[in-house]
Design a protein around this motif. Structure first.
Motif, PDB file in Angstrom:
ATOM      1  N   PHE A   7       0.848  -1.197   0.000  1.00 10.51           N
ATOM      2  CA  PHE A   7       0.000   0.000   0.000  1.00 10.51           C
ATOM      3  C   PHE A   7       0.885   1.250   0.000  1.00 10.51           C
ATOM      4  O   PHE A   7       1.749   1.400   0.866  1.00 10.51           O
ATOM      5  CB  PHE A   7      -0.869  -0.013   1.262  1.00 10.51           C
ATOM      6  CG  PHE A   7      -1.828   1.154   1.366  1.00 10.51           C
ATOM      7  CD1 PHE A   7      -3.171   1.005   1.025  1.00 10.51           C
ATOM      8  CD2 PHE A   7      -1.388   2.401   1.806  1.00 10.51           C
ATOM      9  CE1 PHE A   7      -4.054   2.074   1.125  1.00 10.51           C
ATOM     10  CE2 PHE A   7      -2.264   3.476   1.901  1.00 10.51           C
ATOM     11  CZ  PHE A   7      -3.599   3.307   1.562  1.00 10.51           C
ATOM     12  N   VAL A   8       0.651   2.144  -0.940  1.00 10.19           N
ATOM     13  CA  VAL A   8       1.397   3.404  -0.922  1.00 10.19           C
ATOM     14  C   VAL A   8       0.424   4.581  -0.983  1.00 10.19           C
ATOM     15  O   VAL A   8      -0.359   4.710  -1.936  1.00 10.19           O
ATOM     16  CB  VAL A   8       2.427   3.497  -2.074  1.00 10.19           C
ATOM     17  CG1 VAL A   8       3.214   4.809  -1.974  1.00 10.19           C
ATOM     18  CG2 VAL A   8       3.389   2.316  -2.024  1.00 10.19           C
ATOM     19  N   GLY A   9       0.465   5.410   0.044  1.00 13.02           N
ATOM     20  CA  GLY A   9      -0.370   6.601   0.102  1.00 13.02           C
ATOM     21  C   GLY A   9       0.467   7.845  -0.135  1.00 13.02           C
ATOM     22  O   GLY A   9       1.622   7.924   0.309  1.00 13.02           O
ATOM     23  N   ALA A 204      -3.028 -10.082   9.039  1.00 16.94           N
ATOM     24  CA  ALA A 204      -3.573  -9.426   7.840  1.00 16.94           C
ATOM     25  C   ALA A 204      -3.391  -7.903   7.874  1.00 16.94           C
ATOM     26  O   ALA A 204      -3.416  -7.250   6.838  1.00 16.94           O
ATOM     27  CB  ALA A 204      -5.055  -9.748   7.690  1.00 16.94           C
ATOM     28  N   LEU A 205      -3.211  -7.351   9.068  1.00 14.05           N
ATOM     29  CA  LEU A 205      -3.124  -5.884   9.208  1.00 14.05           C
ATOM     30  C   LEU A 205      -1.927  -5.330   8.430  1.00 14.05           C
ATOM     31  O   LEU A 205      -0.803  -5.810   8.564  1.00 14.05           O
ATOM     32  CB  LEU A 205      -2.972  -5.520  10.695  1.00 14.05           C
ATOM     33  CG  LEU A 205      -2.919  -4.025  11.031  1.00 14.05           C
ATOM     34  CD1 LEU A 205      -4.275  -3.367  10.783  1.00 14.05           C
ATOM     35  CD2 LEU A 205      -2.491  -3.818  12.491  1.00 14.05           C
ATOM     36  N   ARG A 206      -2.214  -4.302   7.638  1.00  9.85           N
ATOM     37  CA  ARG A 206      -1.113  -3.649   6.926  1.00  9.85           C
ATOM     38  C   ARG A 206      -0.556  -2.522   7.773  1.00  9.85           C
ATOM     39  O   ARG A 206      -1.299  -1.663   8.248  1.00  9.85           O
ATOM     40  CB  ARG A 206      -1.574  -3.152   5.568  1.00  9.85           C
ATOM     41  CG  ARG A 206      -1.779  -4.320   4.620  1.00  9.85           C
ATOM     42  CD  ARG A 206      -2.202  -3.872   3.261  1.00  9.85           C
ATOM     43  NE  ARG A 206      -3.538  -3.316   3.250  1.00  9.85           N
ATOM     44  CZ  ARG A 206      -4.120  -2.852   2.156  1.00  9.85           C
ATOM     45  NH1 ARG A 206      -3.477  -2.838   1.013  1.00  9.85           N
ATOM     46  NH2 ARG A 206      -5.350  -2.378   2.201  1.00  9.85           N
ATOM     47  N   ILE A 207       0.750  -2.549   7.972  1.00  8.87           N
ATOM     48  CA  ILE A 207       1.447  -1.527   8.745  1.00  8.87           C
ATOM     49  C   ILE A 207       2.427  -0.860   7.790  1.00  8.87           C
ATOM     50  O   ILE A 207       3.321  -1.529   7.245  1.00  8.87           O
ATOM     51  CB  ILE A 207       2.193  -2.160   9.942  1.00  8.87           C
ATOM     52  CG1 ILE A 207       1.242  -3.033  10.772  1.00  8.87           C
ATOM     53  CG2 ILE A 207       2.821  -1.065  10.812  1.00  8.87           C
ATOM     54  CD1 ILE A 207       1.973  -3.988  11.733  1.00  8.87           C
ATOM     55  N   ILE A 208       2.202   0.417   7.536  1.00  7.91           N
ATOM     56  CA  ILE A 208       3.034   1.124   6.557  1.00  7.91           C
ATOM     57  C   ILE A 208       3.887   2.152   7.283  1.00  7.91           C
ATOM     58  O   ILE A 208       3.569   2.582   8.395  1.00  7.91           O
ATOM     59  CB  ILE A 208       2.180   1.765   5.439  1.00  7.91           C
ATOM     60  CG1 ILE A 208       1.244   2.856   5.985  1.00  7.91           C
ATOM     61  CG2 ILE A 208       1.359   0.685   4.707  1.00  7.91           C
ATOM     62  CD1 ILE A 208       0.467   3.616   4.896  1.00  7.91           C
ATOM     63  N   TYR A 209       4.986   2.543   6.643  1.00  6.47           N
ATOM     64  CA  TYR A 209       5.926   3.493   7.264  1.00  6.47           C
ATOM     65  C   TYR A 209       5.814   4.860   6.596  1.00  6.47           C
ATOM     66  O   TYR A 209       5.693   4.944   5.363  1.00  6.47           O
ATOM     67  CB  TYR A 209       7.375   2.965   7.142  1.00  6.47           C
ATOM     68  CG  TYR A 209       8.371   4.028   7.529  1.00  6.47           C
ATOM     69  CD1 TYR A 209       8.645   4.279   8.873  1.00  6.47           C
ATOM     70  CD2 TYR A 209       8.966   4.845   6.559  1.00  6.47           C
ATOM     71  CE1 TYR A 209       9.503   5.306   9.243  1.00  6.47           C
ATOM     72  CE2 TYR A 209       9.819   5.872   6.921  1.00  6.47           C
ATOM     73  CZ  TYR A 209      10.087   6.102   8.263  1.00  6.47           C
ATOM     74  OH  TYR A 209      10.914   7.135   8.629  1.00  6.47           O
ATOM     75  N   GLY A 210       5.876   5.912   7.411  1.00  5.17           N
ATOM     76  CA  GLY A 210       5.920   7.274   6.871  1.00  5.17           C
ATOM     77  C   GLY A 210       6.976   8.091   7.586  1.00  5.17           C
ATOM     78  O   GLY A 210       7.176   7.958   8.801  1.00  5.17           O
ATOM     79  N   GLY A 211       7.637   8.965   6.853  1.00  2.60           N
ATOM     80  CA  GLY A 211       8.680   9.827   7.427  1.00  2.60           C
ATOM     81  C   GLY A 211       9.875   9.874   6.504  1.00  2.60           C
ATOM     82  O   GLY A 211      10.716   8.974   6.523  1.00  2.60           O
ATOM     83  N   GLY A 229       4.229  -1.092   3.115  1.00  9.80           N
ATOM     84  CA  GLY A 229       4.006   0.061   2.254  1.00  9.80           C
ATOM     85  C   GLY A 229       4.409   1.344   2.955  1.00  9.80           C
ATOM     86  O   GLY A 229       5.094   1.326   3.983  1.00  9.80           O
ATOM     87  N   PHE A 230       3.950   2.460   2.375  1.00 13.81           N
ATOM     88  CA  PHE A 230       4.411   3.773   2.840  1.00 13.81           C
ATOM     89  C   PHE A 230       3.292   4.803   2.846  1.00 13.81           C
ATOM     90  O   PHE A 230       2.354   4.719   2.053  1.00 13.81           O
ATOM     91  CB  PHE A 230       5.508   4.295   1.892  1.00 13.81           C
ATOM     92  CG  PHE A 230       6.697   3.396   1.785  1.00 13.81           C
ATOM     93  CD1 PHE A 230       7.506   3.141   2.882  1.00 13.81           C
ATOM     94  CD2 PHE A 230       6.994   2.777   0.581  1.00 13.81           C
ATOM     95  CE1 PHE A 230       8.595   2.296   2.782  1.00 13.81           C
ATOM     96  CE2 PHE A 230       8.091   1.927   0.466  1.00 13.81           C
ATOM     97  CZ  PHE A 230       8.895   1.688   1.569  1.00 13.81           C
TER      98      PHE A 230
END
Ligand code: G3P
Length: 249
Positions: A7-9, A204-211, A229-230
């Motif tokens: 996932f990319v936001g 199943a939980l998606r954990i994405i990184y931001g920063g 994802g991010f």
């Protein structure tokens, strides 16, 4: 991790004009994006309907950056989860650190908004993360667990939530968490989710990184087992966003 859709936001924050947003969306629409990646862009509220219109027929999704939990009423300046639903905006970012630190949103406010968003059928990008002072006191994991527990008190179904781990000290600073630092907190969030929600929902939980995610650091981060994802700020305003979407290619 292969079972979790990458996932990319793109969080545009308070940036852009009608014209620059249109140009960005044109770039994304004509780019070769990893067909296995889910991509969602979050323009300012004023640009949401234009963006949705421009993206019709594309697989790229649209997200608001915030919303209020009450359906309607005397809340000048706010946009409700109900209005997002009505306008066909399927995603909302909640609990971003800028909302928490600059606009005073507390854990319980974020939890209430998350509950209201899910009740409207929205999907939620739920942001958590520690400040530099908290990291220096070794409290990173305690802080994100506290932020997640507040939400878990109000909701039990996490299937429409993507958790974004955004350490405050890495946001807009160019100072990215190392892959090891990010993976450590993501693994702790995974453990929290498995304990709290059961292993099926937890895995199943998606954990994405931001920063400070950028083309040059995304591949190493994307190779970590618990980074799915991010959430991208600054770099989502540039053509470079395409390379971040394609981090797993
Ligand atoms: O929500 C994404 C964000 O807070 C990260 O911003 O500019 O460091 O990529 P940036």
């Amino acid at each position: 991790s292969a079972a979790r859709t990458f996932f990319v936001g793109g969080n545009y924050k308070m940036n852009g004009t009608l014209d620059s947003t249109k140009k960005l969306i044109d770039i994304l629409k004509s780019a070769q994006l990893d067909p296995k990646a889910e991509v969602v862009v979050a323009p300012p509220a004023l640009h949401l309907l234009l963006t949705k219109e421009l993206l019709s027929g594309s697989k790229i999704g649209v997200s608001a950056q915030n919303a209020y939990h009450k359906a309607s009423g005397a809340f000048t300046g706010e946009i409700s989860v109900t209005q997002l639903k009505d306008a066909g905006i399927p995603w909302v970012i909640l609990g971003h650190s800028e909302r928490r630190t600059l606009f005073g949103e507390k854990d319980d406010d974020v939890a209430e908004k998350t509950k209201a968003g899910l009740e409207q059928g929205l999907s939620v990008i739920l942001c958590v993360g520690e400040t530099l002072a908290e990291r220096e006191k070794n409290e990173s994991i305690n802080v994100v667990v506290r932020q997640l527990d507040a939400v878990a008190k109000q909701i039990s179904d996490w299937s429409k939530i993507v958790v974004a781990y955004e350490p405050v000290w890495a946001i807009g600073t160019g100072k990215v968490a190392t892959a090891e630092q990010a993976q450590e907190v993501h693994a702790a969030i995974r453990k929290w989710a498995n304990d709290k929600l059961g292993s099926q929902a937890g895995e199943a939980l998606r954990i994405i990184y931001g920063g400070s995610v950028a083309a040059k650091n995304c591949k190493e981060l994307a190779s970590q087992p618990d980074i799915s994802g991010f959430l991208v700020g600054g770099a989502s305003l540039k053509p470079e966003f395409v390379d971040i979407v394609n981090a797993r290619l």
